[in-house]
Design a protein around this motif. Sequence first.
Motif, PDB file in Angstrom:
ATOM      1  N   TRP A   1     -11.456  -6.582  10.232  1.00 46.91           N
ATOM      2  CA  TRP A   1     -10.615  -7.232   9.529  1.00 46.91           C
ATOM      3  C   TRP A   1      -9.067  -7.336  10.814  1.00 46.91           C
ATOM      4  O   TRP A   1      -8.911  -6.851  11.959  1.00 46.91           O
ATOM      5  CB  TRP A   1     -10.088  -5.229   9.697  1.00 46.91           C
ATOM      6  CG  TRP A   1     -10.865  -5.144   8.961  1.00 46.91           C
ATOM      7  CD1 TRP A   1     -10.660  -5.148   7.389  1.00 46.91           C
ATOM      8  CD2 TRP A   1     -11.744  -4.177   8.919  1.00 46.91           C
ATOM      9  NE1 TRP A   1     -11.230  -4.567   6.784  1.00 46.91           N
ATOM     10  CE2 TRP A   1     -12.076  -3.268   7.858  1.00 46.91           C
ATOM     11  CE3 TRP A   1     -12.504  -3.235  10.005  1.00 46.91           C
ATOM     12  CZ2 TRP A   1     -13.677  -2.587   7.027  1.00 46.91           C
ATOM     13  CZ3 TRP A   1     -13.332  -2.754   9.878  1.00 46.91           C
ATOM     14  CH2 TRP A   1     -14.081  -2.365   8.431  1.00 46.91           C
TER      15      TRP A   1
ATOM     16  N   ARG B   1       1.108   1.438  13.771  1.00 50.84           N
ATOM     17  CA  ARG B   1      -0.254   1.647  12.824  1.00 50.84           C
ATOM     18  C   ARG B   1      -1.912   0.800  14.086  1.00 50.84           C
ATOM     19  O   ARG B   1      -2.793   1.938  14.307  1.00 50.84           O
ATOM     20  CB  ARG B   1      -0.646   1.896  12.165  1.00 50.84           C
ATOM     21  CG  ARG B   1      -0.915  -0.113  11.356  1.00 50.84           C
ATOM     22  CD  ARG B   1      -0.853   0.450   9.946  1.00 50.84           C
ATOM     23  NE  ARG B   1      -1.170  -1.587   9.605  1.00 50.84           N
ATOM     24  CZ  ARG B   1      -0.742  -2.415  10.187  1.00 50.84           C
ATOM     25  NH1 ARG B   1       0.084  -2.320  11.257  1.00 50.84           N
ATOM     26  NH2 ARG B   1      -1.323  -4.020   9.324  1.00 50.84           N
TER      27      ARG B   1
ATOM     28  N   GLU C   1      -8.050   2.203  -2.249  1.00 49.92           N
ATOM     29  CA  GLU C   1      -7.497   1.212  -0.944  1.00 49.92           C
ATOM     30  C   GLU C   1      -8.733   2.465  -0.179  1.00 49.92           C
ATOM     31  O   GLU C   1      -9.346   3.487  -0.808  1.00 49.92           O
ATOM     32  CB  GLU C   1      -6.249   1.203  -0.189  1.00 49.92           C
ATOM     33  CG  GLU C   1      -6.524  -0.360   0.419  1.00 49.92           C
ATOM     34  CD  GLU C   1      -7.291  -0.630   1.255  1.00 49.92           C
ATOM     35  OE1 GLU C   1      -8.027   0.108   2.115  1.00 49.92           O
ATOM     36  OE2 GLU C   1      -7.660  -1.694   1.232  1.00 49.92           O
TER      37      GLU C   1
ATOM     38  N   ARG D   1     -19.140   2.575  -0.888  1.00 45.27           N
ATOM     39  CA  ARG D   1     -18.934   1.498   0.134  1.00 45.27           C
ATOM     40  C   ARG D   1     -17.895   2.657   1.315  1.00 45.27           C
ATOM     41  O   ARG D   1     -18.369   2.261   2.226  1.00 45.27           O
ATOM     42  CB  ARG D   1     -17.631   0.405  -0.355  1.00 45.27           C
ATOM     43  CG  ARG D   1     -17.031  -0.282   1.098  1.00 45.27           C
ATOM     44  CD  ARG D   1     -16.098  -1.364   0.496  1.00 45.27           C
ATOM     45  NE  ARG D   1     -15.087  -1.764   1.235  1.00 45.27           N
ATOM     46  CZ  ARG D   1     -15.120  -2.704   1.908  1.00 45.27           C
ATOM     47  NH1 ARG D   1     -16.337  -3.369   2.155  1.00 45.27           N
ATOM     48  NH2 ARG D   1     -13.950  -3.103   2.769  1.00 45.27           N
TER      49      ARG D   1
ATOM     50  N   SER E   1      -3.927   4.107   6.819  1.00 46.44           N
ATOM     51  CA  SER E   1      -2.448   3.456   7.298  1.00 46.44           C
ATOM     52  C   SER E   1      -1.793   2.113   6.213  1.00 46.44           C
ATOM     53  O   SER E   1      -2.956   1.694   5.290  1.00 46.44           O
ATOM     54  CB  SER E   1      -2.478   3.182   8.167  1.00 46.44           C
ATOM     55  OG  SER E   1      -2.953   3.979   9.115  1.00 46.44           O
TER      56      SER E   1
ATOM     57  N   ARG F   1      -1.732 -10.309   8.015  1.00 40.66           N
ATOM     58  CA  ARG F   1      -2.034  -8.862   7.730  1.00 40.66           C
ATOM     59  C   ARG F   1      -1.870  -7.489   8.876  1.00 40.66           C
ATOM     60  O   ARG F   1      -1.597  -6.623   9.125  1.00 40.66           O
ATOM     61  CB  ARG F   1      -3.380  -8.746   7.606  1.00 40.66           C
ATOM     62  CG  ARG F   1      -5.036  -8.926   7.001  1.00 40.66           C
ATOM     63  CD  ARG F   1      -6.158  -8.834   7.583  1.00 40.66           C
ATOM     64  NE  ARG F   1      -7.102  -7.894   7.495  1.00 40.66           N
ATOM     65  CZ  ARG F   1      -6.896  -7.303   6.609  1.00 40.66           C
ATOM     66  NH1 ARG F   1      -6.974  -7.656   5.806  1.00 40.66           N
ATOM     67  NH2 ARG F   1      -7.125  -6.481   7.734  1.00 40.66           N
TER      68      ARG F   1
ATOM     69  N   GLU G   1       0.999  -1.318  -0.216  1.00 42.64           N
ATOM     70  CA  GLU G   1       0.242   0.349  -0.212  1.00 42.64           C
ATOM     71  C   GLU G   1       1.186   1.127   0.228  1.00 42.64           C
ATOM     72  O   GLU G   1       2.269   1.095   0.740  1.00 42.64           O
ATOM     73  CB  GLU G   1      -0.734   0.192   1.269  1.00 42.64           C
ATOM     74  CG  GLU G   1      -2.090  -1.560   0.713  1.00 42.64           C
ATOM     75  CD  GLU G   1      -2.972  -1.526   2.193  1.00 42.64           C
ATOM     76  OE1 GLU G   1      -3.366  -1.551   2.440  1.00 42.64           O
ATOM     77  OE2 GLU G   1      -2.136  -0.354   3.549  1.00 42.64           O
TER      78      GLU G   1
ATOM     79  N   TYR H   1     -11.214  -4.698  14.172  1.00 41.96           N
ATOM     80  CA  TYR H   1      -9.993  -4.669  13.813  1.00 41.96           C
ATOM     81  C   TYR H   1      -9.003  -5.018  14.527  1.00 41.96           C
ATOM     82  O   TYR H   1      -9.207  -3.597  15.821  1.00 41.96           O
ATOM     83  CB  TYR H   1      -9.625  -3.376  13.066  1.00 41.96           C
ATOM     84  CG  TYR H   1      -8.138  -2.678  12.054  1.00 41.96           C
ATOM     85  CD1 TYR H   1      -8.399  -3.026  11.187  1.00 41.96           C
ATOM     86  CD2 TYR H   1      -7.508  -3.137  13.037  1.00 41.96           C
ATOM     87  CE1 TYR H   1      -7.366  -3.014  10.414  1.00 41.96           C
ATOM     88  CE2 TYR H   1      -6.139  -3.233  12.513  1.00 41.96           C
ATOM     89  CZ  TYR H   1      -5.785  -2.981  11.094  1.00 41.96           C
ATOM     90  OH  TYR H   1      -4.661  -3.571  10.781  1.00 41.96           O
TER      91      TYR H   1
END
Length: 669
Positions: free
Chosen positions: A430, A317, A111, A197, A268, A451, A52, A350
């Motif tokens: 997430w 992060r 993203e 979205r 991020s 991840r 990313e 997350y």
Amino acid sequence: YGCSAVGTPLEWPEAKKVAQHVREWGIEQLLAIWRRAKGKERDALLWGDEIEYIVVALNDEEHNVKLSLRQADILEALASDPELLKQGGGVPDLARGPVKSGKTAPTFHPEFGRFMLEATPGAPWGIGFKDLLDVEQDMKWRRQIAKDHMDADEFPITMTTFPLLGDRKSITPWFPPSGPRLRSQFVPDEIANPHIRFPTLAANIRARRGRKVELNVPVFHDKQTTWPFSDPTVDYNMHNWPEDDDVRNGAAKENHIYMDAMAFGMGSCCLQITFQAKNIDEGRKMYDQLSPLGPVLLALTAATPIYKGFLADTDVRWNQISRAVDDRTPEELGEKPLKNDRWRIPKSRYASNSTYISQDPRLRPEYLDPDLVIDEKLKDRLVEGGMDDLLATHFAHLFIRDPIVVFSEDLKELDLDKADHFENLQSTNWQHMRFKPPPPGSEIGWRVEVRPMEIQITDFENAAFSVFVVLITRALLSFDLNFYIPITRTTQNMETAHRRDAVLNDMFYFRKDPLPKRPSKTNGASNPPSGSSTPRMHPIIPPDSPVGSVEDEYELMTVDEIINGRADGTFPGLIPLVESYLDSVNVDVETRCELAQYLALIRGRANGSLWTAAKWIRYFVREHKGYNFDSVVSDGIVYDLVKAAERLTVNEGRDGFGKEMLGECRQRR
Ligand code: GSH
């Protein structure tokens, strides 16, 4: 997920009403997938990485840098480049099957942030060692292609966060903050990808919570920092939205940097690796065994020491993204007694994982989360539909959440050949590991996504961490390694990974003995091949010896011990395990040398001889002549920092710049 879906998204109160409907249909779709794919065998061991980027616009005359919100234009330019399309690249075409790895042009994806890009290789990587060596070139190719489709002053940068995100002026084109979707006092709604979205996700998360998301990052207390610190950028006098009351109600905490929108988290960047397993059992094993490594990978890749123009007292992060999408209500958070909601929920959507799913006899019940919240009814349905208890528990846990983005068009009839309702819940959980069932109607097998890692500034580092995760996965499958610890310890480790320089100063719970026992009737595990040089092997415990206490199986270790092993031989170390795996297979000398450079980086990060990006950036700021030791990272410093990041990306330390982080003798490839 979702980006191709078009329709009318429901506003929050409406979406809430159909939540159970979506969950039930999602479970039926999952059962349909399960029935079709549970016996899927002999899928190739493929893997892929995702990089990313943030897009910045540098103004060398004015000495400033801004976030460029031109994601859509850049993706459009990539999608319509005939050269790129000829080579199979551009934007993804799902109809295209795997093409030969490394030869196909990469693909680019949107993203969350309107300043973000994601790039993946044009085709998955295969089992061969050659592919491990192609990754870095492919990453460089991706960066070059991205750059080629930007304006001259724009650059794709792989820093986890833009250090000035939220300072109200550092975006281009400029939009005023405080729009109806995010209601942030720092960033405009235009900060988010305009695809329906994303703003809907942000708005409905906020609405479900009943207030804005709340991110308070401890500020780094420097010599001249005004203490107690109160975030000087917070506006207590705004009256645009009811949510402007949040700060008057104490949302901004003393001695913290305060942020109030999804963009501060989901803006991020990370480095993700996805594996395709040969069958579901192998996938379930990888999911479990890689899970305890998550916090260690997070600490090793730490790269996030600045938020909103201030030095933070944390290095990564993770928790910020966690808070940025935390849709829990006050009841679910335990702030109010349960009345309308079904349960208290200990973690954000997350967060680190809370389940193990492998049908591995070594998985002891004590490793599971004793307080796991699950939807019992949905679990019963999964079990009734033929799914085993463990996997049903996993999905019944993910399905305690509400779907956030629901399109009214999708509720008309249930299509068991689709996965839209299932993915609605799955893709908004997430967690640091994701177990991904085969999409209906495709050849794709069972996959596991890793991840936790932060994106690294250079492609060399991103390749190194990707290759390391691949090699550790090969080693764990080949040697049948056992990294199980109680999963609640992984949750604790994840917190530990946030501390400044956790990689050097902190201890993580880790399993003492990862080597398998001698094969027994219940356990088909094999020991490392004889003749392999697994260092410091433990005495083999007889298979029928009584099992000891779970608490005796693990202890606190430093990242150096976990990665490099202990000198006294009481723990082998992940790199030595990888080395003995490499010894056990035929790798030519040249390949081995190339891989050694990557492993040297990981080894150095773990033993402190090489710095994390977080440490390097911190040092850069504190050495900068514009820094006043008051925690403030000014525009001018950030401009120089982004220039430095670009220099690191190009030279990768070969000019001596950044050698603290990258090492001295990076060979030219
Ligand atoms: N950038 C994130 C991180 O640093 O951990 C990970 C990427 C991510 O989870 N993105 C969200 C998402 O849902 C954006 S809202 N992406 C699409 C998907 O995962 O289906």
